[in-house]
Design a protein around this motif. Structure first.
Motif, PDB file in Angstrom:
ATOM      1  N   THR A   1       0.845  -1.188   0.000  1.00  0.00           N
ATOM      2  CA  THR A   1       0.000   0.000   0.000  1.00  0.00           C
ATOM      3  C   THR A   1       0.883   1.241   0.000  1.00  0.00           C
ATOM      4  O   THR A   1       1.852   1.319   0.742  1.00  0.00           O
ATOM      5  CB  THR A   1      -0.908   0.026   1.242  1.00  0.00           C
ATOM      6  N   LYS A   2       0.528   2.189  -0.846  1.00  0.00           N
ATOM      7  CA  LYS A   2       1.221   3.480  -0.867  1.00  0.00           C
ATOM      8  C   LYS A   2       0.254   4.546  -0.404  1.00  0.00           C
ATOM      9  O   LYS A   2      -0.889   4.566  -0.870  1.00  0.00           O
ATOM     10  CB  LYS A   2       1.708   3.785  -2.276  1.00  0.00           C
TER      11      LYS A   2
ATOM     12  N   GLN B   1      -0.379  -1.466  -4.689  1.00  0.00           N
ATOM     13  CA  GLN B   1       0.640  -1.753  -5.688  1.00  0.00           C
ATOM     14  C   GLN B   1       0.920  -3.251  -5.619  1.00  0.00           C
ATOM     15  O   GLN B   1       1.003  -3.805  -4.532  1.00  0.00           O
ATOM     16  CB  GLN B   1       1.920  -0.982  -5.400  1.00  0.00           C
TER      17      GLN B   1
ATOM     18  N   GLU C   1      10.287  -2.431   2.360  1.00  0.00           N
ATOM     19  CA  GLU C   1      10.116  -1.566   3.511  1.00  0.00           C
ATOM     20  C   GLU C   1      10.526  -2.361   4.746  1.00  0.00           C
ATOM     21  O   GLU C   1      10.264  -3.566   4.828  1.00  0.00           O
ATOM     22  CB  GLU C   1       8.660  -1.110   3.610  1.00  0.00           C
TER      23      GLU C   1
ATOM     24  N   ALA D   1       7.286   3.666  -5.553  1.00  0.00           N
ATOM     25  CA  ALA D   1       6.478   2.835  -4.656  1.00  0.00           C
ATOM     26  C   ALA D   1       6.569   3.245  -3.191  1.00  0.00           C
ATOM     27  O   ALA D   1       5.610   3.110  -2.439  1.00  0.00           O
ATOM     28  CB  ALA D   1       6.898   1.369  -4.806  1.00  0.00           C
TER      29      ALA D   1
HETATM   30 CA    CA Z   1       4.232   1.023   0.985  1.00  0.00          CA
END
Ligand code: CA
Ligand code: FEO
Ligand code: CA
Length: 738
Positions: free
Chosen positions: A529-530, A536, A568, A610
């Protein structure tokens, strides 16, 4: 190009419809080879820093003035404090370091061209820095201006200017026109004439003044190479019927270089510049398939991204009747049988590694066709061994494209490190040899498959009727399809470790990768998630694969593993953050990749969309180990599907750290250093590239004002953003990274 806002990123377009390497075939192969696998990984060479030196070529010769410098004194620990993720419109470097802006879009390259006003009124880009600074190499000069591989006070930067900032749905390069430019057709000739030379390459002298470097505005070495500069076609496809155009009836000449992305530096002191997303600059008529009588050129054009009816990125073909505009329309228009009366073959003259002698304005610029035609990124040379062939490693950046290598017919001779004629030395090593494509096996091994007209599979291909080796190199993608190469997650730059010779490739991301198509070498497909809610999917954050040749650079077998998976820090360590990256190490979309010859450090640069809700693009320094220093990892996907991959040893706080974060909406790219390792040159590409013609009038709408907001050039805090080169030095005068 960043991935987030532009409607279509040329890198993202997937033209590979071949059926290569489905998951099932990989799975079957993996099961069949499971026992073999343990042996292969267990026997991985335990080469470490310092245990393997350069085998030849002046490595131990302190007086060598040729292109090859001494092997690195590798750092075993990163000596700086990691930089935090940042959303500031600024370049951030560690405490104790200084980043200085030295060469930005529009800066004049001679004494008679005026300072860049940066208000859209400047022209004459043939005599100014181009746009979108990208791959870059440094070539030393002695105090009196002679080539000197150890020159750390004076030198030349050879720098790519990949593209221009414009809205993905608009044609005009907004920032270089007062009112943002004309987006309807026809484009005014004056606008086209301004935009074309924003592309190409700069050669620019840099010189140390006291502690800091600056560029030398009136250096006799300075020059621009543009999409109109005459170049020679060289190697397997030179003179082929595939290359005949109205500009060159004998198929040996071409005009210019375009969308230059990564670079490589040859052992004899020249630059290889990679032509990447050139295809999109050309238009092809809506009825051109029939005009070509549906001959085999149609299959080639489609595989390289030009279906009939394709529109060009900027509409340059509409600038007027002159041939310099007409060339951007590749429709068959003439009556000739061979294409010598139109530009139906013009696309075949782009897509190469192009060799430039940085020290000589009079030497020919040559497109090295034997190394294949595709969306070239950088070029990495194998470790040199006297009396043995050399290899050049290359990636093709589109989703699902391939990794290639070229092996020279000529054997390396150390005397060639400092030749009288550098381009003639390029002829010797780069015009004759074998082109290979990589197949990554599920057991951690790999195979280089030769792309030769003598390969029965290629000859029998139903994808394209190959006639000769010129046809194979010009249509390398189709030849690679035929032999079943492995579709990768967008091969970006590659770099060879200066000590071990192992070769690293960034696989920047792949939104097309799904659970149905994951394989051992491209094992991740996941959702991220962005921002608040933007989903994404695919290989969202990219990875860096590396390979070790089993025998030597000329061999056809290799072992591989994944040095790092981008992720991440907080992501699932079982399926996403497989390298256990921390907050000081996490990154997304590795793109630029380069090894320091002074310190052995691996520099990783990102071109990300991203993770940009949390941080601007960045650069990290790594101290990698070797292929096989980690182990097998099984990704257990929901639904019961398991995929095995091979993950390198997880980095520690001493072996991977974020070193730099750039300004808003930029990409970090290009990496070069002085031979003493005390000055590092980096490019900040397209800060604030997200722009439409309408918003050019309102500086408050710009996403970035860098470098004007840092005091560089005209415009101050309201400046139009500019791509620029920075130089990073350590305040105590030490080696970068130490
Ligand atoms: Ca993210
Ligand atoms: Fe120009 Fe694929 O980067
Ligand atoms: Ca790139």
């Amino acid at each position: 190009m960043s991935q987030d806002i532009r409607t279509i990123d040329p890198d993202d377009i997937d033209y590979n419809n071949s059926q290569n390497e489905t998951f099932q075939s990989v799975l079957q192969a993996r099961l069949a080879r499971r026992s073999l696998l343990r042996g292969a990984i267990g026997s991985a060479a335990a080469a470490v820093f310092g245990s393997v030196g350069l085998s030849a070529c002046g490595g131990g010769d302190d007086d060598n003035d040729g292109a090859v410098v001494a092997p690195p004194k590798p750092l075993d620990k990163l000596g700086f404090a990691a930089v935090a993720k940042s959303l500031a419109d600024a370049v951030v470097v560690p405490a104790g370091y200084t980043a200085s802006i030295i060469y930005a879009l529009g800066d004049p390259l001679n004494a008679t061209t005026g300072a860049y006003k940066n208000d859209g009124s400047d022209g004459d880009f043939e005599n100014r820095a181009g746009d979108h600074h990208d791959g870059m190499e440094y070539y030393g000069l002695s105090a009196d201006g002679k080539p000197d591989a150890k020159g750390s006070v004076r030198g030349l930067l050879v720098m790519n200017h990949e593209a221009t900032s414009h809205s993905g749905s608009e044609r005009a390069s907004a920032f270089v026109h007062v009112n943002g430019g004309t987006n309807t057709l026809p484009r005014p000739a004056a606008e086209v004439d301004r935009e074309v030379p924003l592309h190409g390459v700069s050669v620019v002298e840099v010189k140390k003044n006291g502690a800091l470097f600056g560029y030398v505005k009136d250096s006799a070495f300075n020059r621009r190479i543009t999409p109109l500069t005459p170049v020679l076609l060289s190697g397997a496809a030179a003179g082929s019927g595939l290359m005949k155009t109205k500009f060159s009836a004998d198929g040996k000449n071409a005009r210019g270089t375009l969308n230059n992305c990564g670079t490589g530096s040859t052992p004899w002191g020249t630059t290889l510049t990679g032509e990447e997303n050139w295809s999109g600059y050309f238009t092809r008529g809506a009825a051109d398939d029939a005009a070509r009588a549906n001959d085999k050129s149609v299959a080639s054009l489609k595989r390289y991204g030009r279906n009939q009816g394709a529109a060009s990125r900027h509409g340059w073909e509409t600038g007027g009747a002159d041939d310099k505009y007409a060339r951007w329309d590749i429709s068959k228009k003439g009556a000739s049988a061979d294409g010598s009366d139109d530009y139906r073959n013009e696309l075949n003259t782009f897509g190469y590694l192009v060799e430039i002698d940085p020290y000589s304005k009079t030497s020919a610029i040559k497109k090295r066709t034997t190394l294949g035609r595709f969306a070239h990124e950088s070029a990495a040379f194998s470790k040199l061994v006297e009396g043995k062939p050399l290899a050049v490693y290359m990636g093709d950046d589109s989703r699902g494209e391939y990794i290639y290598k070229f092996v020279s017919a000529a054997n390396w001779a150390a005397a060639d490190a400092n030749p009288a004629d550098r381009i003639a030395t390029g002829d010797k090593y780069l015009d004759s040899g074998k082109l290979y494509v990589a197949k990554f096996n599920a057991d951690g091994t790999g195979t280089w498959i030769e792309l030769s007209i003598n390969n029965a599979t290629i000859k029998a291909s139903t994808l394209y009727a190959f006639a000769d080796q010129a046809d194979v190199v010009v249509n390398a993608r189709l030849a690679a399809d035929a032999v079943g190469a492995t579709k990768m997650d967008r091969p970006e730059w590659c770099a060879s470790h200066p000590v071990t010779g192992e070769v690293y490739f960034t696989l920047t991301n792949n939104s097309n990768r799904t659970l149905a198509t994951v394989d051992a070498a491209n094992p991740r497909a996941y959702d991220d998630t962005k921002g608040a809610s933007t989903k994404q999917s695919g290989n969202v954050n990219g990875h860096i694969i590396r390979l070790a040749e089993t025998a030597d650079a000329a061999g056809t077998a290799f072992k591989w593993d994944v040095y790092l998976f981008g992720a991440e820090a907080g992501a699932d360590k079982g399926l996403v953050n497989l390298s256990s990256l921390t907050e000081d190490q996490d990154m997304s979309s590795p793109d630029g990749l380069w090894f320091s010859r002074a310190t052995g450090l691996c520099w990783i640069q990102t071109d990300d969309g991203a993770y940009t809700d949390k941080t601007n693009c960045m650069m990290l320094a790594g101290i990698p180990g070797t292929v096989g220093d980690g182990g097998k990892k099984t990704l257990a996907y929901t639904g019961g599907k398991n995929v095995d991959t091979y993950v390198g040893k997880a980095p520690t706080a001493d072996t991977l750290k974020r070193f730099l974060v750039g300004p808003v909406d930029c990409e970090i790219t290009g990496c070069a250093e002085t031979p003493d390792g005390k000055a590092l040159f980096i490019n900040i590409q397209h800060p604030g590239e997200t722009i439409t013609s309408a918003t050019v009038a309102d500086p408050s709408k710009y996403l970035s004002h860098w470098p004007g907001n840092a005091g560089y050039g005209a415009g101050g805090p309201n400046a139009r953003p500019r791509s620029a080169t920075i130089v990073i030095t350590k305040n105590d005068g030490g080696v970068i990274g130490s």
